[in-house]
Design a protein around this motif. Structure first.
Motif, PDB file in Angstrom:
ATOM      1  N   ASN A 116       0.506  -1.000  -0.162  1.00  9.78           N
ATOM      2  CA  ASN A 116       0.059   0.135   0.172  1.00  9.78           C
ATOM      3  C   ASN A 116       0.900   1.157   0.103  1.00  9.78           C
ATOM      4  OD1 ASN A 116      -2.444  -1.156  -0.192  1.00  9.78           O
ATOM      5  ND2 ASN A 116      -2.655  -1.058   1.844  1.00  9.78           N
ATOM      6  N   LEU A 117       1.698   1.378   0.945  1.00  9.91           N
ATOM      7  CA  LEU A 117       2.822   2.569   0.897  1.00  9.91           C
ATOM      8  C   LEU A 117       3.162   2.647  -0.547  1.00  9.91           C
ATOM      9  CD1 LEU A 117       4.799   1.985   4.497  1.00  9.91           C
ATOM     10  CD2 LEU A 117       2.952   3.624   3.415  1.00  9.91           C
ATOM     11  N   GLN A 122       0.669   4.053  -3.604  1.00 10.32           N
ATOM     12  CA  GLN A 122       0.569   5.732  -2.467  1.00 10.32           C
ATOM     13  C   GLN A 122       1.877   6.687  -3.330  1.00 10.32           C
ATOM     14  OE1 GLN A 122      -0.473   5.451   1.271  1.00 10.32           O
ATOM     15  NE2 GLN A 122      -2.578   4.275   1.100  1.00 10.32           N
ATOM     16  N   SER A 126       4.646   6.724  -1.331  1.00 15.32           N
ATOM     17  CA  SER A 126       4.980   7.109   0.302  1.00 15.32           C
ATOM     18  C   SER A 126       6.295   7.163   0.578  1.00 15.32           C
ATOM     19  CB  SER A 126       4.818   6.094   1.200  1.00 15.32           C
ATOM     20  OG  SER A 126       3.013   6.375   1.392  1.00 15.32           O
ATOM     21  N   PHE A 127       7.245   6.270  -0.941  1.00 16.42           N
ATOM     22  CA  PHE A 127       8.862   6.538  -0.984  1.00 16.42           C
ATOM     23  C   PHE A 127       9.473   7.962  -1.519  1.00 16.42           C
ATOM     24  CE2 PHE A 127       7.490   2.335   0.989  1.00 16.42           C
ATOM     25  CZ  PHE A 127       8.116   2.174   1.723  1.00 16.42           C
ATOM     26  N   LYS A 173      11.853   9.930  -0.542  1.00 15.32           N
ATOM     27  CA  LYS A 173      11.217  10.348   0.333  1.00 15.32           C
ATOM     28  C   LYS A 173      11.067   9.490   1.407  1.00 15.32           C
ATOM     29  CE  LYS A 173       7.747  12.682  -2.955  1.00 15.32           C
ATOM     30  NZ  LYS A 173       6.208  12.221  -3.730  1.00 15.32           N
ATOM     31  N   ALA A 174      11.413   9.090   2.016  1.00 17.14           N
ATOM     32  CA  ALA A 174      11.063   8.853   3.248  1.00 17.14           C
ATOM     33  C   ALA A 174      11.512   7.202   3.173  1.00 17.14           C
ATOM     34  CB  ALA A 174       9.150   8.137   3.304  1.00 17.14           C
ATOM     35  N   PHE A 198      10.963   3.454   5.512  1.00 19.21           N
ATOM     36  CA  PHE A 198      10.026   2.001   6.508  1.00 19.21           C
ATOM     37  C   PHE A 198      10.852   1.319   6.388  1.00 19.21           C
ATOM     38  CE2 PHE A 198       7.156  -1.355   6.618  1.00 19.21           C
ATOM     39  CZ  PHE A 198       6.396  -0.917   7.319  1.00 19.21           C
ATOM     40  N   LEU A 223       7.371   4.743   9.514  1.00 17.19           N
ATOM     41  CA  LEU A 223       7.822   5.759   8.678  1.00 17.19           C
ATOM     42  C   LEU A 223       8.609   6.789   9.039  1.00 17.19           C
ATOM     43  CD1 LEU A 223       7.450   5.500   4.967  1.00 17.19           C
ATOM     44  CD2 LEU A 223       5.903   6.806   5.597  1.00 17.19           C
ATOM     45  N   SER A 230      10.090  10.243   7.011  1.00 19.88           N
ATOM     46  CA  SER A 230      10.344  11.235   6.374  1.00 19.88           C
ATOM     47  C   SER A 230      11.780  11.464   6.260  1.00 19.88           C
ATOM     48  CB  SER A 230       9.315  11.754   6.732  1.00 19.88           C
ATOM     49  OG  SER A 230       7.755  11.658   6.224  1.00 19.88           O
ATOM     50  N   GLN A 288       6.644   8.712  11.843  1.00 22.30           N
ATOM     51  CA  GLN A 288       5.183   7.392  11.641  1.00 22.30           C
ATOM     52  C   GLN A 288       4.941   6.186  11.652  1.00 22.30           C
ATOM     53  OE1 GLN A 288       2.731   8.699   8.231  1.00 22.30           O
ATOM     54  NE2 GLN A 288       1.073   7.248   9.062  1.00 22.30           N
ATOM     55  N   VAL A 331       2.684   2.787  11.260  1.00 19.54           N
ATOM     56  CA  VAL A 331       1.809   2.430  10.168  1.00 19.54           C
ATOM     57  C   VAL A 331       1.353   1.102  10.473  1.00 19.54           C
ATOM     58  CG1 VAL A 331       1.745   1.735   8.731  1.00 19.54           C
ATOM     59  CG2 VAL A 331       3.683   3.588   8.761  1.00 19.54           C
TER      60      VAL A 331
END
Length: 341
Positions: free
Chosen positions: A132-133, A136, A138-139, A241-242, A244, A278, A280, A286, A288
């Protein structure tokens, strides 16, 4: 309901396949080939314990056969089941060689039967969360993907998993899970580099591997080791960006081995202490929450493939790609060089 016969009632059959089949409404666990008739009768009173494979395959009411036996038997048993006109699910690995896998795919096409492979780790809660990440964004651009499955088993075991031969070793045991997850996320790599060895004294099979799958400037590292008292992160994914980072294994295996039902409302629910984090690029963190894992989705997909003639939840071509990478990895490790996929 699709009457289903299970071949094998060892760990895989008793802890994974039987309870999952029993928990899927579209399937009926009708018979199990095993010498452990008492154990079957205690857990599944209405299920027939069959003494041998031949008796199962001649039963016209059995439509689906699930194979959960030692690795070197997957190919002949699957071939016999397909020849008998059954739909077939094979526990991983699909087969021991690419050639065997290609032969089974061809036979299933000739017979018009559904053939699938139990790559159940696609439905691990942590992997669903990670996927899902990724979906989306997210990375940002992913530059490094690490998936590791560590154990602390320094002592050798009297098990077919550790017997010398094509079906033994950790690469053919855990490798299919890690490779399948990477292929599901990123597709086929450009090149493969592998380091495979035996680290435990007296080991007859590989008990350590690290595979590097090359995707442009991104690298996917897949690794497993047997002498790791403090396991490394199960997943560590890094991008522009991030990042995990996730420790621990999906809880479903432990729950099933403890006798829990797969249709329990808390099955596959991970403890919050195991959630991934996660981070950033600005340093903010954050937690998850993990998705609920659910291996039943595999068997629901198998039932749908049989009823509606849609693709199975794991295509044989996907399992074949895993075996190609395993064979290429062995060649890479033996020759000490990267090889194109």
């Amino acid at each position: 309901m699709i009457r289903t016969g299970l071949i094998g009632y060892g760990l895989g059959g008793s802890a994974f396949h039987a309870p999952l089949i029993d928990a899927v409404p579209e399937l009926e666990l009708a018979a199990i080939v095993t010498s452990r008739a008492d154990a079957v009768g205690e857990r599944y009173p209405g299920v027939q314990a069959v003494p041998d494979v031949a008796a199962l395959l001649v039963d016209p009411d059995i439509a689906l056969v699930v194979i959960s036996t030692p690795n070197d038997t997957h190919f002949p048993l699957a071939g016999a089941a397909l020849e008998a006109g059954k739909h077939v699910v094979i526990d991983k690995p699909f087969a021991n060689t690419v050639a065997e896998a290609e032969a089974l795919i061809a036979l299933a096409e000739v017979k018009g039967r559904v053939l699938s492979v139990f790559h159940n780790r696609r439905w691990d809660g942590d992997f669903l969360t990670l996927r899902n990440l990724v979906d989306q964004g997210s990375f940002g651009e992913i530059t490094l993907y690490e998936a590791r499955w560590d154990r602390f088993r320094p002592a050798l075991r009297d098990s077919w998993h550790e017997n010398a031969g094509p079906g033994g070793g950790i690469l053919i045991d855990l490798g299919p899970h890690l490779i399948d997850q990477a292929l599901a996320l990123f597709g086929p790599p450009e090149r493969v580099t592998a380091d495979i060895t035996a680290q435990r004294k007296g080991s007859l099979v590989d008990d350590y591997f690290e595979l590097t799958l090359h995707y442009g400037r991104m690298r996917a590292l897949l690794s497993s080791a047997s002498i790791v008292p403090a396991p490394r992160p199960r997943f560590a994914v890094h991008g522009t960006k991030a990042s995990f980072v996730k420790h621990g294994l999906d809880p479903q295996e432990a729950q099933l081995r403890a006798g829990a039902r797969a249709d329990d409302p808390y099955h596959g629910v991970e403890e919050p202490a195991q959630y991934g984090v996660l981070v950033s690029s600005d340093g903010s963190k954050q937690t998850v929450p993990s998705e609920r894992g659910d291996y039943r989705r595999f068997y629901s997909g198998v039932a749908q493939a049989i009823y509606e003639q849609v693709p199975p939840p794991v295509a044989p071509a996907d399992a074949l790609a895993c075996l190609r990478i395993i064979e290429l990895s062995r060649q890479s490790a033996a020759e000490g060089r990267s090889l194109p996929f």
